[in-house]
Design an enzyme around this catalytic site. Structure first.
Site, PDB file in Angstrom:
ATOM      1  N   GLY A  38      -2.310   6.434  12.125  1.00 41.88           N
ATOM      2  CA  GLY A  38      -1.611   5.530  13.024  1.00 41.88           C
ATOM      3  C   GLY A  38      -1.140   4.249  12.380  1.00 41.88           C
ATOM      4  CE  LYS A  46      -0.415  -0.167   5.024  1.00 42.90           C
ATOM      5  NZ  LYS A  46      -1.315  -0.283   6.180  1.00 42.90           N
ATOM      6  CE  LYS A  88      -2.678   7.090  -0.991  1.00 42.68           C
ATOM      7  NZ  LYS A  88      -3.565   7.289   0.165  1.00 42.68           N
TER       8      LYS A  88
END
Length: 657
Positions: free
Chosen positions: A480, A376, A418
């Site tokens: 996070g 990712k 995305k």
């Protein structure tokens, strides 16, 4: 000079061997015992006393009885400068035992010239002297150690604030100077000598007392009010920190080491989306569930929540041994505590090995698969396009095929914003993975050796229908997670900066890891087949503004042209390969509502399986040959919105601006 001399004396005393320190305290106690006996005789006889005759026996008994009792109860093992309420209670207990023994001894001995009342007076006076010596010693040591670097104000004068203040008694790094509380009736009052102020008095109080840190002791305050308090404190030159939850407070585990930076939810600036627990449990409770990428940010949170939702068996799949070990150990600890009852099965495997994945599914028969395994990181996948495509596209295709062949009931793909009009390989590969699921969900002929969908499937006039209900969940950046800007910014702030942001206008949607996992679980329960779910995430956040917020909440100032003397600079490094200024969640403009008020169902174009299969064959060949031009051309064909290294569409830029 006096302060320096005192500090030198202190360091000299602290450098003594432990045996010397114990001997000194024991000698001090013996002297106080003798003095207490003299005072007791003087008070009893109502004249200045000098022992004579058998009265010397009483003077001998005082240290002889006191020393072994105080030693056995551990008073000479305590570290003097950390004396607290517990040590004083132990002292009282020891002196009470000593007093009883002394009185009993005097009653039995009946020595001439020794009043029995001395056996009561002397222990009381001795207790006062010992307690005072411990307290004065602690105050002397505390007053001459280095000044606490943090001048603290606790926001919240309730139970949590009072417990925290009590825990700070022996802390060397925090000096508690004030409380603040929303309850106006508490303003002007004090807690253990520390004054409580009203919120509107905070700016003046912070300046007057030189406050450096504000601790939010508000474990049960509503999130909205918490955000209001944080916003009111942002203009002040203080670092804002927080406490753990009520459970840790109630268990007595709160210490100064529990002070934490603000929650990610506080940085997000909005209330998290509330989960629908019955909906989340719908296909989980009592079932065997498989999670790919179980050691990743989203995968591990999925595992935590699945275990707590009552899955019978949880299959944790990851190709990283360390990541798999970490999440398995964490869940096992919860199981040993009785928090979860789920059978945990860690499985080292790669989604790029279809034979291994098929074997695992045949053996364990999962009812649901949550596919979170993916590469990712945008620049990393951009630099390793072939591997990114193999993992993100064909790893997904492998799992889809296994799910169909093994008759898995539900398959949920973790996707990303995305994938919408992507400018990078990572986003384009995730959109192709979505297309695979959409094509499978709407296929009218078995694409693989999938089992019949039902008893009617054998009829020649009945179209084939997938036995697996496919869905995908698309959301924005996860705060996070590995690669998130939050840990990076915190590290850069801790090192004094600068904070690196790619572009002044780069903007992203954000959500927390628990929110993302809850969305995945709820969307899987609502799936009808081929659904693309997105979250109504509110307004996007500029990364620059997030960085500025983190700096101010750390009690620092941003250094820029207007504030050249600020603490932390923000530098702009330029957009990375494949990075967009603005992200989107929808390709089309006609999302449909769902049973959850914050979850939408997108309606987007798709390929039929025959067309998609042919293009995938060519894409895999290009990936195996590591042909960048071939991969890029095929991604452009598969994902019409794919514009590598192109700026955002004008309408998107205008909306975000």
């Amino acid at each position: 000079m006096q302060g320096l001399d005192d500090r030198a004396v202190l360091q000299h005393i602290l450098s003594w061997p432990r045996s010397t320190k114990r001997l000194f305290v024991a000698a001090l106690d013996a002297g106080m015992g003798l003095f207490a006996m003299w005072v007791a005789f003087t008070l009893r006889l109502d004249t200045l006393h000098w022992p004579e005759g058998k009265q010397w026996i009483a003077y001998a008994l005082a240290p002889a009885l006191a020393f072994p009792i105080l030693m056995n109860l551990g008073l000479y093992r305590a570290i003097f400068r950390y004396t607290g309420i517990q040590a004083l209670l132990t002292t009282g207990k020891a002196v009470a035992i000593y007093g009883a023994v002394l009185l009993l001894t005097l009653l039995i001995g009946k020595w001439e010239g020794i009043p029995r009342s001395v056996g009561i007076l002397q222990p009381v006076i001795f207790l006062l002297l010992v307690g005072a010596s411990r307290s004065l010693g602690w105050l002397w040591l505390a007053g001459r150690t280095a000044a606490a670097p943090h001048r603290l104000l606790i926001y919240g004068a309730g139970t949590a604030g009072a417990q925290t203040a009590a825990g700070l008694v022996s802390a060397r790094s925090y000096h508690l100077l004030a409380f603040a509380d929303d309850d106006t009736s508490k303003a002007g009052r004090s807690i253990n000598g520390v004054r409580v102020y009203a919120p509107e008095a905070l700016p003046a109080t912070v300046q007057r007392l030189g406050i450096t840190d504000v601790l939010l002791a508000l474990p049960s305050v509503p999130r909205q009010r918490r955000q209001q308090i944080i916003e009111s404190l942002r203009p002040l030159p203080v670092r804002i920190r927080t406490l753990p939850g009520l459970t840790d407070l109630a268990s007595g585990k709160v210490t100064v080491t529990d002070f934490q930076d603000l929650d990610i939810e506080d940085l997000l600036g909005r209330a998290p989306v509330a989960p629908d627990l019955p909906l989340m449990q719908q296909h989980i409770a009592g079932q065997v569930v498989l999670v790919t990428g179980a050691g990743g940010s989203i995968g591990s949170e999925l595992c935590r929540q699945l275990a707590q939702l009552g899955a019978t068996q949880l299959l944790l799949v990851d190709h990283s041994e360390f990541a798999l070990y970490s999440i398995h150990q964490e869940l096992q600890a919860l199981a040993h505590q009785g928090v979860v009852q789920t059978q945990l099965t860690p499985l080292l495997a790669s989604v790029n090995n279809p034979q291994r994945m098929a074997e695992l599914c045949r053996l364990h028969r999962p009812v649901c698969i949550y596919h979170a395994a993916a590469y990712k990181h945008v620049p990393m996948v951009e630099a390793n396009a072939a591997e990114g495509i193999q993992n993100n596209v064909f790893g997904t295709l492998n799992m889809v095929r296994v799910a169909l062949e093994q008759g898995v009931g539900h398959f949920v793909l973790v996707s990303t914003d995305k994938a919408v009009r992507p400018t990078n390989v990572m986003g384009a590969s995730k959109r192709v993975a979505e297309l695979v699921l959409q094509a499978m969900a709407h296929a009218t002929l078995p694409p693989f050796s999938a089992p019949p969908a039902g008893p009617q499937a054998s009829a020649t006039n009945t179209p084939w229908r997938s036995p697996t209900r496919f869905s995908m969940v698309r959301f924005g950046n996860v705060l996070g997670s590995s690669g998130s800007v939050i840990p990076l910014f915190r590290q850069q702030i801790a090192h004094g900066g600068p904070i690196t942001v790619t572009h002044p206008e780069v903007t992203r949607y954000f959500m927390t890891i628990p929110e993302a996992a809850q969305l995945v679980l709820q969307a899987g329960a609502m799936a009808e087949g081929g659904d693309v779910f997105v979250l109504d995430m509110g307004e996007p956040i500029r990364i620059r503004e997030l960085a500025e917020r983190m700096v101010t909440l750390a009690g620092l100032t941003v250094r820029d042209a207007q504030h050249p003397s600020g603490d932390i600079a923000i530098t702009f490094t330029g957009l990375r390969p494949g990075e967009k200024l603005y992200e989107e969640l929808l390709i089309g403009d006609n999302p449909l509502p769902t049973a959850h008020p914050r979850i939408l169902r997108a309606q987007e174009e798709r390929f039929d399986w025959a067309t998609l299969s042919a293009l995938l064959t060519r894409l895999q060949a290009a990936a195996l040959a590591n042909d960048p031009d071939g991969m890029r051309a095929l991604l452009h064909t598969l994902v019409p919105g794919y514009q590598p290294d192109q700026p955002d569409p004008p309408e998107v830029a205008a909306q975000a601006a």
